[in-house]
Design a protein around this motif. Sequence first.
Motif, short mmCIF file in Angstrom:
data_model
loop_
_atom_site.label_atom_id
_atom_site.label_comp_id
_atom_site.label_asym_id
_atom_site.label_seq_id
_atom_site.Cartn_x
_atom_site.Cartn_y
_atom_site.Cartn_z
N GLN A 59 0.91 -1.08 -0.07
CA GLN A 59 0.07 0.05 -0.10
C GLN A 59 0.93 1.29 -0.16
O GLN A 59 1.93 1.19 0.55
N HIS A 60 0.25 2.27 -0.75
CA HIS A 60 0.94 3.56 -0.72
C HIS A 60 -0.01 4.65 -0.70
O HIS A 60 -1.17 4.42 -1.24
N MET A 71 5.36 20.00 -4.82
CA MET A 71 5.91 18.60 -4.52
C MET A 71 4.71 17.96 -4.17
O MET A 71 3.99 18.09 -3.40
N LEU A 72 5.10 16.59 -4.63
CA LEU A 72 4.20 15.45 -4.02
C LEU A 72 5.18 14.48 -3.32
O LEU A 72 6.44 14.37 -3.43
N SER A 73 4.54 14.02 -2.17
CA SER A 73 5.00 12.95 -1.35
C SER A 73 4.46 11.65 -1.46
O SER A 73 3.24 11.70 -1.73
N ILE A 74 5.09 10.71 -1.26
CA ILE A 74 4.67 9.42 -1.11
C ILE A 74 5.11 8.73 0.20
O ILE A 74 5.77 8.82 0.77
N THR A 75 3.74 8.09 0.55
CA THR A 75 3.85 7.33 1.94
C THR A 75 3.64 5.82 1.77
O THR A 75 2.79 5.49 1.26
N LEU A 76 4.81 5.17 2.25
CA LEU A 76 4.80 3.55 1.97
C LEU A 76 4.28 2.95 3.24
O LEU A 76 4.80 3.44 4.24
N ASP A 77 3.50 2.11 3.11
CA ASP A 77 2.97 1.33 4.28
C ASP A 77 3.98 -0.09 4.33
O ASP A 77 3.91 -0.99 3.48
#
Length: 117
Positions: A59-60, A71-77
């Motif tokens: 999931q992200h 800017m875009l950030s990505i959150t990794l599960d």
Amino acid sequence: MHKRHETVKGGYLMIPMVKFGIFSEDHEMHFAYLLKQIDDVKNRIMVWADFITNNHIRQHKITISHTDHDMLSITLDLVFSSPLELEKNAVQNEIGKILDLLQADGSTVSCCLILHC
């Protein structure tokens, strides 16, 4: 939790994903610049998509960065293979594996980590 060296099963790793370089009120640009930026952003997004697929990140989520609206950030599960002791070196070793992969892909390695039980 830290003092008792409790274990955690995973966490969330937030990483800067891509900077557009176009969303600034005082920044004038021409079509050539805009098209180059959009191509660069698309290429960067494709690198991230490959990274997510190749590393089986289950999931992200992608959001606008709260510190930079260009800017875009990505959150990794993250789910650890086994519960991880909440100790600095253990956490660094586990997260380091992911950050090393990102760095090999040319990604920035500044991040924010939130662990969950």
